[in-house]
Design a protein around this motif. Structure first.
Motif, mmCIF file in Angstrom:
data_model
loop_
_atom_site.group_PDB
_atom_site.id
_atom_site.type_symbol
_atom_site.label_atom_id
_atom_site.label_comp_id
_atom_site.label_asym_id
_atom_site.label_seq_id
_atom_site.Cartn_x
_atom_site.Cartn_y
_atom_site.Cartn_z
ATOM 1 N N LEU A 256 68.313 10.322 55.900
ATOM 2 C CA LEU A 256 68.669 10.482 57.415
ATOM 3 C C LEU A 256 67.559 10.940 58.249
ATOM 4 C CD1 LEU A 256 72.484 9.929 57.768
ATOM 5 C CD2 LEU A 256 71.144 7.571 57.993
ATOM 6 N N HIS A 257 67.360 11.863 57.581
ATOM 7 C CA HIS A 257 67.058 13.299 58.309
ATOM 8 C C HIS A 257 65.291 13.295 57.960
ATOM 9 C CE1 HIS A 257 70.840 14.265 60.771
ATOM 10 N NE2 HIS A 257 71.539 14.329 59.317
ATOM 11 N N ARG A 258 64.902 12.666 56.704
ATOM 12 C CA ARG A 258 63.398 12.907 56.005
ATOM 13 C C ARG A 258 62.623 12.635 57.053
ATOM 14 N NH1 ARG A 258 62.430 11.041 50.599
ATOM 15 N NH2 ARG A 258 63.749 13.183 49.946
ATOM 16 N N GLU A 259 61.075 13.798 57.521
ATOM 17 C CA GLU A 259 60.105 12.994 58.357
ATOM 18 C C GLU A 259 59.394 12.064 58.358
ATOM 19 O OE1 GLU A 259 58.296 14.483 61.271
ATOM 20 O OE2 GLU A 259 59.499 16.265 61.534
ATOM 21 N N ASP A 260 59.234 11.553 57.070
ATOM 22 C CA ASP A 260 58.703 9.991 56.523
ATOM 23 C C ASP A 260 59.423 9.199 55.608
ATOM 24 O OD1 ASP A 260 58.959 11.502 54.606
ATOM 25 O OD2 ASP A 260 58.097 11.451 53.573
ATOM 26 N N GLY A 261 61.060 9.223 56.799
ATOM 27 C CA GLY A 261 62.144 8.113 55.885
ATOM 28 C C GLY A 261 61.980 6.970 56.778
ATOM 29 N N GLN A 262 62.943 6.238 56.427
ATOM 30 C CA GLN A 262 62.798 4.758 57.342
ATOM 31 C C GLN A 262 64.034 4.701 58.538
ATOM 32 O OE1 GLN A 262 61.442 2.472 56.306
ATOM 33 N NE2 GLN A 262 60.607 2.894 55.163
ATOM 34 N N ALA A 263 63.281 4.393 59.146
ATOM 35 C CA ALA A 263 63.908 4.821 60.834
ATOM 36 C C ALA A 263 65.160 4.089 60.511
ATOM 37 C CB ALA A 263 62.569 3.937 61.604
ATOM 38 N N GLU A 264 65.182 2.662 59.874
ATOM 39 C CA GLU A 264 66.547 2.144 59.441
ATOM 40 C C GLU A 264 66.664 1.724 58.462
ATOM 41 O OE1 GLU A 264 65.998 -1.981 62.427
ATOM 42 O OE2 GLU A 264 65.403 -0.776 63.908
ATOM 43 N N GLY A 265 67.967 1.563 57.928
ATOM 44 C CA GLY A 265 68.664 1.114 56.723
ATOM 45 C C GLY A 265 70.514 0.333 57.097
ATOM 46 N N GLY A 266 70.543 0.308 56.116
ATOM 47 C CA GLY A 266 71.351 -0.228 55.746
ATOM 48 C C GLY A 266 72.338 0.797 54.503
ATOM 49 N N LEU A 267 73.990 0.967 54.493
ATOM 50 C CA LEU A 267 74.699 1.343 53.654
ATOM 51 C C LEU A 267 75.941 0.470 53.190
ATOM 52 C CD1 LEU A 267 75.718 4.103 51.795
ATOM 53 C CD2 LEU A 267 77.332 4.495 53.987
ATOM 54 N N VAL A 268 76.487 -0.099 51.974
ATOM 55 C CA VAL A 268 77.420 -0.870 51.722
ATOM 56 C C VAL A 268 78.222 0.072 50.482
ATOM 57 C CG1 VAL A 268 77.568 -2.518 50.418
ATOM 58 C CG2 VAL A 268 75.259 -2.958 52.007
ATOM 59 N N LEU A 269 79.370 -0.297 51.211
ATOM 60 C CA LEU A 269 80.540 0.918 50.191
ATOM 61 C C LEU A 269 81.269 -0.628 49.051
ATOM 62 C CD1 LEU A 269 82.218 3.575 52.829
ATOM 63 C CD2 LEU A 269 80.362 3.819 50.957
ATOM 64 N N LEU A 270 82.040 -0.338 47.928
ATOM 65 C CA LEU A 270 82.354 -1.266 47.078
ATOM 66 C C LEU A 270 83.922 -0.271 46.487
ATOM 67 C CD1 LEU A 270 80.607 -3.851 45.219
ATOM 68 C CD2 LEU A 270 82.517 -2.705 44.228
ATOM 69 N N ARG A 271 84.873 -1.337 46.386
ATOM 70 C CA ARG A 271 85.808 -0.364 46.499
ATOM 71 C C ARG A 271 86.081 -1.547 45.388
ATOM 72 N NH1 ARG A 271 89.876 2.159 50.602
ATOM 73 N NH2 ARG A 271 88.104 3.630 50.242
ATOM 74 N N VAL A 272 86.716 -1.400 44.288
ATOM 75 C CA VAL A 272 87.623 -1.863 43.091
ATOM 76 C C VAL A 272 88.542 -1.793 43.444
ATOM 77 C CG1 VAL A 272 88.071 -2.294 40.332
ATOM 78 C CG2 VAL A 272 86.344 -1.451 40.953
ATOM 79 N N LEU A 273 89.532 -3.111 44.169
ATOM 80 C CA LEU A 273 90.645 -3.182 44.864
ATOM 81 C C LEU A 273 91.827 -2.575 43.319
ATOM 82 C CD1 LEU A 273 90.773 -6.298 46.852
ATOM 83 C CD2 LEU A 273 90.867 -3.923 47.219
ATOM 84 N N GLU A 274 93.408 -1.521 43.192
ATOM 85 C CA GLU A 274 93.852 -1.555 42.614
ATOM 86 C C GLU A 274 93.882 -1.425 41.442
ATOM 87 O OE1 GLU A 274 97.102 -0.720 44.083
ATOM 88 O OE2 GLU A 274 96.881 -2.523 45.872
ATOM 89 N N LEU A 275 92.503 -0.347 40.812
ATOM 90 C CA LEU A 275 92.191 0.267 39.623
ATOM 91 C C LEU A 275 93.034 0.733 39.058
ATOM 92 C CD1 LEU A 275 89.789 0.491 38.412
ATOM 93 C CD2 LEU A 275 89.296 2.867 39.155
ATOM 94 N N ALA A 276 93.543 1.141 39.426
ATOM 95 C CA ALA A 276 95.047 1.833 38.843
ATOM 96 C C ALA A 276 95.839 0.924 38.102
ATOM 97 C CB ALA A 276 95.530 3.670 39.499
ATOM 98 N N GLU A 277 95.794 -0.173 38.392
ATOM 99 C CA GLU A 277 96.998 -1.410 38.080
ATOM 100 C C GLU A 277 96.435 -1.906 36.749
ATOM 101 O OE1 GLU A 277 99.901 -3.739 37.242
ATOM 102 O OE2 GLU A 277 99.887 -1.643 38.531
ATOM 103 N N VAL A 278 95.146 -2.429 37.932
ATOM 104 C CA VAL A 278 93.790 -2.807 36.355
ATOM 105 C C VAL A 278 93.799 -1.373 35.187
ATOM 106 C CG1 VAL A 278 91.327 -3.416 36.314
ATOM 107 C CG2 VAL A 278 92.630 -3.740 38.262
ATOM 108 N N ASN A 279 93.723 -0.416 35.849
ATOM 109 C CA ASN A 279 93.338 0.224 34.221
ATOM 110 C C ASN A 279 95.104 -0.214 33.537
ATOM 111 O OD1 ASN A 279 92.134 2.342 32.366
ATOM 112 N ND2 ASN A 279 93.182 4.022 32.830
ATOM 113 N N ARG A 280 96.110 -0.267 33.820
ATOM 114 C CA ARG A 280 97.407 -0.237 33.012
ATOM 115 C C ARG A 280 97.303 -1.991 31.900
ATOM 116 N NH1 ARG A 280 99.705 2.472 37.658
ATOM 117 N NH2 ARG A 280 99.887 0.815 38.551
ATOM 118 N N THR A 281 97.222 -2.371 33.553
ATOM 119 C CA THR A 281 97.630 -3.761 32.753
ATOM 120 C C THR A 281 95.874 -4.317 31.260
ATOM 121 O OG1 THR A 281 97.860 -4.872 34.988
ATOM 122 C CG2 THR A 281 96.878 -6.213 33.084
ATOM 123 N N LEU A 282 94.582 -4.015 32.082
ATOM 124 C CA LEU A 282 93.905 -4.081 30.645
ATOM 125 C C LEU A 282 93.498 -2.641 29.880
ATOM 126 C CD1 LEU A 282 90.883 -5.110 33.142
ATOM 127 C CD2 LEU A 282 92.733 -6.586 32.072
ATOM 128 N N GLY A 283 94.316 -1.910 30.311
ATOM 129 C CA GLY A 283 93.995 -0.548 28.809
ATOM 130 C C GLY A 283 92.107 -0.315 29.849
#
Length: 645
Positions: A256-283
């Motif tokens: 975001l702050h580098r002199e020779d960086g990109q003027a524009e970009g994108g950020l994607v956040l991904l969340r695994v839903l109910e990970l604690a429950e999945v961990n209990r179910t699947l192991g």
């Protein structure tokens, strides 16, 4: 005196002594032969003349006439007749100088003409004796001509011997020169093996040097592997190998702050839903495999899109930073579709939600993350595999789209040709706060009376318009002019795209060769990615520019340093560690250990190591303790007189 010069001196002295000795022997032997011939000639001529005089029966007039005729032939220096009582009779003498032999030669090599004596008689009555002495001038002329011919012949022999000696010495010198270059390469941090020569002694030397180089190379590769291991420990999530939260956030801040960086970009956040429950179910093992599948889906973008960054922020959250604007929502939807086909295989109820945001240069990390978190929260509320895009808060309009590529190409060209380009300066200092050089990024004024904007605003346009070579050449021209004015060393960074232009390196060489004294104040930098993707071009750039005295460096290094093939053969002078690598070293021992190991490795290659983007005193102090050679960044600029840009 060098070994080769000693050999040449010995050979030349031997040839000279052989020449002088041979000429001396030939000339001495010739002179002795001529003296013997003169002695025999005088004796024979005296005997013949005495016989002729004896036939004159003592007639003094006839005898005198005969001796005068003999003398007038011109070959005699003196003819004398002495009577029986010792009374001198007829005497003729004459001096003659050599026609060809120089006087110094005559003086140096005198020739004796021994007197020839014979008795003259009339029957049993002794009339006297005749003495004959021949001229030595003819002998000296013959001796001179013979000496010249002998010297010429021996000189030809000497030249042939010298030529053969030159070939032999050259045969010896080539492996010695290769051994010297090999040793110099080791000093410069390059591991070069050379072919073994046929000369047994030199062959053993070369074998020993090659063995040492091979061992050093293995040591370097082992150190590189160890450094890569430290990097993974300091920067990576143990399960997925993606960047951990701290490192990803540092990378995002740098983007975001580098002199020779990109003027524009994108950020994607991904969340695994109910990970604690999945961990209990699947192991745990099955959950880990599922997490690995998510990471692999994101890794596809990292492998295919240069500049793409991926991180695991915590157990259930992942982040994908895109180097290009306008693609955040499209990318999030593609990831969602890919995972919707993969994750159900691990078990029911497994899903993800994705939030996306478009980024603008110089926005704060907290602002971008807050917008992405808001979008992610909305996506979670809509159920598995939902995608939401955050509002374009404070997004600047895309001027390139508004004006068109042709218009922006013209504006960049006008700025480069006129006064629309200037350099700003950020100091790089050593541990004593002494200036190493000034980092000089280029800024351009693209609108009338508008601001001079950093590369992040116009570099993508220059890349699309294939203008990076012109931009970098203009930056070098400005740096040379500024360095000539104040005598301070300056550094200019080169775009990776410029290296692909075959005319770029000769163009820079011409600029630097025109001002050889100032060129020694200039450093040129290329990004780490250019060294990974275009290593042969980097080598060629160094080969062409090294004679000008310019220094060559690697910037934004650390993430892919271990992937650079034959780093020891790149011909670099220094490496600048990326801000995302060094930030946090003041309080993160693992990060500091990685930085210290990297510095040790690069110092072993005779490279200086600088740190980029230093922002606080804690990091600066820890970096000095790690052995860094120089630092730059906001903290340094605030403390150094040359800071401020």
């Amino acid at each position: 005196m060098s070994l080769i010069r000693q050999i040449w001196a010995l050979l030349l002295a031997t040839l000279l002594l052989a020449f002088v000795g041979s000429v001396g022997v030939v000339v001495g032997a010739t002179r002795d032969a001529l003296q013997t011939q003169l002695q025999l000639k005088n004796s024979d001529n005296a005997t013949a003349l005495a016989l002729a005089l004896s036939q004159q029966r003592g007639d003094a007039a006839l005898m005198e006439l005969l001796m005068a005729a003999q003398f007038d032939t011109g070959f005699y220096r003196r003819i004398r007749f002495v009577g029986a009582g010792g009374k001198p009779g007829f005497t003729r003498e004459a001096d003659m100088q050599p026609l060809h032999a120089p006087q110094w030669f005559v003086s140096l090599l005198p020739i004796d003409s021994t007197v020839g004596v014979a008795q003259v008689s009339d029957g049993w009555r002794a009339l006297g004796s005749v003495q004959v002495v021949s001229h030595t001038a003819f002998a000296h002329d013959d001796l001179w001509r013979g000496s010249v011919r002998a010297a010429a012949a021996l000189a030809v022999v000497g030249l042939v011997a010298a030529l053969l000696a030159h070939l032999v010495v050259g045969r010896i010198r080539r492996p010695l020169d290769r051994a010297v270059e090999q040793a110099r390469s080791l000093v410069d941090g390059e591991f070069v093996s050379v072919p073994e020569p046929p000369v047994p002694e030199l062959k053993r030397l070369t074998q020993a040097m090659n063995t040492m180089v091979a061992r050093l190379k293995l040591t370097f590769e082992a150190q590189m592997a160890h450094i890569e291991s430290l990097r993974r420990q300091a920067h990576s999530d143990p399960l997925t190998g993606l960047s951990n939260r701290a490192h990803f956030m540092e990378q995002l801040a740098v983007v975001l702050h580098r002199e020779d960086g990109q003027a524009e970009g994108g950020l994607v956040l991904l969340r695994v839903l109910e990970l604690a429950e999945v961990n209990r179910t699947l192991g745990r093992p099955a959950t880990d495999r599922m997490i690995g599948a998510v990471a692999n889906a994101l890794q596809t973008y990292h492998q295919r899109v240069p500049g793409c960054r991926i991180g695991r922020l915590n157990g259930s959250d992942f982040a994908l930073c895109l180097p290009v604007g306008g693609l955040a929502q499209e990318t999030a939807q593609a990831v969602s579709q890919a995972l919707s086909a993969v994750l159900p295989a691990f078990g029911p109820g497994i899903g993800v939600a994705l939030g996306a945001v478009e980024m603008q240069h110089e926005r704060e990390v907290a602002q971008v993350m807050a917008a992405a978190d808001t979008a992610l929260a909305r996506a979670e509320s809509h159920g598995p595999f939902s995608v939401e895009l955050a509002g374009d808060v404070d997004a600047a309009p895309r001027r390139a789209a508004a004006l068109g590529e042709t218009a922006w190409r013209q504006r960049i060209g006008q700025a480069l040709r006129g006064d629309g380009a200037r350099l700003v300066a950020f100091p790089v200092v050593d541990a004593d706060n002494q200036l190493i050089h000034l980092e000089c990024p280029l800024r351009m004024q693209l609108e009338d009376d508008g601001p001079f904007e950093p590369a992040a605003r116009w570099l993508p346009l220059a890349l699309r318009g294939r203008l990076t070579a012109d931009v970098d050449a203009r930056a070098l021209e400005l740096a040379l002019a500024d360095a000539a004015r104040d005598g301070q060393p300056r550094c200019v960074n080169l775009a990776p795209a410029s290296l692909v232009d075959s005319a770029f390196a000769p163009r820079l060489r011409a600029l630097l060769s025109a001002v050889p004294q100032v060129a020694r104040l200039i450093s040129l930098e290329v990004a780490e990615g250019a060294a990974v993707d275009h290593f042969p071009l980097l080598q060629e750039l160094g080969r062409q520019l090294r004679p000008t005295g310019v220094r060559l460096g690697l910037e934004h290094a650390g993430e892919r340093l271990g992937r650079i093939p034959r780093l020891f053969e790149a011909g670099l002078h220094y490496v600048k560690l990326d801000a995302a690598v060094v930030r946090g070293a003041g309080h993160d021992d693992q990060r500091a250990t990685f930085v210290r190991g990297t510095i040790t490795l690069l110092h072993g290659l005779s490279l200086q190591v600088y740190a980029e983007g230093v922002i606080d005193e804690g990091d600066a102090k820890r970096l000095w303790e790690c052995g860094i050679d120089g630092q730059t960044g906001p903290y340094v600029s605030a403390r150094h007189p040359a800071g401020g840009g």
